[in-house]
Motif scaffolding. Structure first.
Motif, PDB file in Angstrom:
ATOM      1  N   TYR A 158     -19.677  28.153  47.182  1.00  0.00           N
ATOM      2  CA  TYR A 158     -18.508  27.814  46.367  1.00  0.00           C
ATOM      3  C   TYR A 158     -18.214  26.325  46.453  1.00  0.00           C
ATOM      4  O   TYR A 158     -18.572  25.657  47.426  1.00  0.00           O
ATOM      5  N   LYS A 159     -17.544  25.833  45.442  1.00  0.00           N
ATOM      6  CA  LYS A 159     -17.130  24.430  45.413  1.00  0.00           C
ATOM      7  C   LYS A 159     -15.647  24.356  45.756  1.00  0.00           C
ATOM      8  O   LYS A 159     -14.836  25.058  45.148  1.00  0.00           O
ATOM      9  N   ASN A 160     -15.280  23.548  46.728  1.00  0.00           N
ATOM     10  CA  ASN A 160     -13.885  23.465  47.160  1.00  0.00           C
ATOM     11  C   ASN A 160     -13.016  22.783  46.111  1.00  0.00           C
ATOM     12  O   ASN A 160     -13.430  21.823  45.470  1.00  0.00           O
ATOM     13  N   SER A 161     -11.815  23.296  45.954  1.00  0.00           N
ATOM     14  CA  SER A 161     -10.873  22.714  44.992  1.00  0.00           C
ATOM     15  C   SER A 161     -10.135  21.566  45.659  1.00  0.00           C
ATOM     16  O   SER A 161      -9.030  21.721  46.162  1.00  0.00           O
ATOM     17  N   SER A 162     -10.772  20.385  45.665  1.00  0.00           N
ATOM     18  CA  SER A 162     -10.174  19.192  46.251  1.00  0.00           C
ATOM     19  C   SER A 162     -10.430  18.009  45.344  1.00  0.00           C
ATOM     20  O   SER A 162     -11.240  18.071  44.412  1.00  0.00           O
TER      21      SER A 162
ATOM     22  N   ASN B 122     -14.923  28.202  42.580  1.00  0.00           N
ATOM     23  CA  ASN B 122     -14.297  27.570  43.731  1.00  0.00           C
ATOM     24  C   ASN B 122     -14.028  28.609  44.811  1.00  0.00           C
ATOM     25  O   ASN B 122     -14.387  29.785  44.657  1.00  0.00           O
ATOM     26  N   GLU B 123     -13.406  28.182  45.899  1.00  0.00           N
ATOM     27  CA  GLU B 123     -13.189  29.082  47.025  1.00  0.00           C
ATOM     28  C   GLU B 123     -12.223  30.224  46.700  1.00  0.00           C
ATOM     29  O   GLU B 123     -12.176  31.233  47.408  1.00  0.00           O
ATOM     30  N   LYS B 124     -11.489  30.081  45.587  1.00  0.00           N
ATOM     31  CA  LYS B 124     -10.592  31.153  45.133  1.00  0.00           C
ATOM     32  C   LYS B 124     -11.278  32.066  44.125  1.00  0.00           C
ATOM     33  O   LYS B 124     -10.646  32.912  43.517  1.00  0.00           O
TER      34      LYS B 124
ATOM     35  N   ASP C  34      -8.483  22.739  40.226  1.00  0.00           N
ATOM     36  CA  ASP C  34      -9.354  23.841  40.641  1.00  0.00           C
ATOM     37  C   ASP C  34     -10.685  23.355  41.187  1.00  0.00           C
ATOM     38  O   ASP C  34     -11.475  24.147  41.698  1.00  0.00           O
ATOM     39  N   GLY C  35     -10.976  22.033  41.049  1.00  0.00           N
ATOM     40  CA  GLY C  35     -12.182  21.478  41.648  1.00  0.00           C
ATOM     41  C   GLY C  35     -13.287  21.097  40.692  1.00  0.00           C
ATOM     42  O   GLY C  35     -14.384  20.752  41.126  1.00  0.00           O
TER      43      GLY C  35
ATOM     44  N   SER D 163     -13.996  16.919  44.840  1.00  0.00           N
ATOM     45  CA  SER D 163     -14.799  17.710  43.915  1.00  0.00           C
ATOM     46  C   SER D 163     -14.698  17.210  42.482  1.00  0.00           C
ATOM     47  O   SER D 163     -15.546  17.538  41.646  1.00  0.00           O
TER      48      SER D 163
END
Length: 282
Positions: A138-142, A174-176, A202-203, A145
């Motif tokens: 997953y790609k982190n929502s930060s 993303n991680e969610k 959301d990243g 990103s």
């Protein structure tokens, strides 16, 4: 030929040392641009995004690093004959410190490379384009990103997965477990008169064409544009899915699992996107 810190070098010239942070640590950020007849499409947007990315990464921005300087260095990288061709330019910036986490030097170097484009303006890719969710990672929502950095290992592994399973692309989560983009561009989901894309929170990558398309659609009476989280369950209920990136333009997704998609909206938007590109050159 390519440009390294203002010096034009022949292809395959050795110019990086063994301590380069862009290679060892991914401490580099880049912009991909289109050049047409010696003019850079959406230059100001790309310059401002590059400056923002460098500030977020706490790189030292030299006083001379103006938009005019960026333009001059890009055009210098293209031969006189090459100015007549459409070019895909990659402008990469990396820090000069040694390859460890203790940074003693925040100054930067830059590298400009280019390839000839077949199509001068953005096109609509209407070929078979099947996608699937990539769920291994997953790609982190930060905020990180949202940047185009040299850390693209997720995209590389996802591309291998797509190739192994005969997909043209994969959609990233993303991680969610919200759908944020594809391996190759920002995702737009069309349902009725609504066009939705993931918010940068959301990243997803804060792409220039994503920004331009949102601006274009927001001015049309036919559609409502939404920057909202996208659930995987929405994909098969959609009328249309398409991707945007600065090299291909708009890519219509033709199939996701058992659902086939039309490309009516993408056809409607590609001309408007090219009109905006032409206006940026005037």
């Amino acid at each position: 030929m390519f440009n390294f810190n203002g010096e034009l070098l022949d292809d395959n010239t050795s110019f990086l040392n063994e301590n380069n942070r862009g290679i060892h640590l991914g401490d580099a950020v880049f912009e991909e641009l289109r050049v047409l007849n010696g003019d850079i499409i959406f230059l100001e947007d790309h310059y401002l995004r590059l400056m923002s990315s460098m500030r977020i990464l706490r790189m030292e921005i030299p006083m001379y690093f103006t938009m005019e300087f960026m333009e001059q260095e890009i055009l210098k990288s293209i031969s006189e004959n090459g100015l007549k061709e459409a070019k895909h330019i990659k402008f990469t910036v990396f820090r000069n410190s040694q390859n460890n986490f203790s940074i003693s030097d925040h100054s930067i170097s830059y590298l400009i490379t280019g390839k000839t484009l077949t199509n001068p303006f953005f096109i609509l890719n209407e070929g078979a384009y099947e996608v699937e969710l990539f769920k291994d990672f997953y790609k982190n929502s930060s905020m990180l990103s949202n940047l185009d950095t040299n850390n693209k290992i997720l995209n590389v592994v996802g591309a291998v997965y797509a190739q192994e399973n005969d997909y043209q692309d994969c959609l990233l989560l993303n991680e969610k477990k919200q759908v944020i983009e594809s391996l190759n561009g920002n995702l737009f989901v069309v349902k009725g008169n609504q066009i939705k894309t993931a918010p940068v929170s959301d990243g997803c990558v804060h792409g220039i064409l994503r920004k331009k398309l949102i601006d274009l659609v927001s001015k049309l009476n036919d559609f409502d544009v939404l920057e909202e989280s996208i659930s995987p369950f929405e994909l098969q209920k959609a009328d249309e899915l398409f991707l945007v990136n600065n090299i291909e333009g708009i890519v219509s997704v033709t199939k996701y699992r058992k659902k086939d998609f039309v490309n009516t909206t993408a056809k409607n938007l590609i001309g408007k996107l090219n009109a905006a590109a032409r206006m940026s050159l005037s």
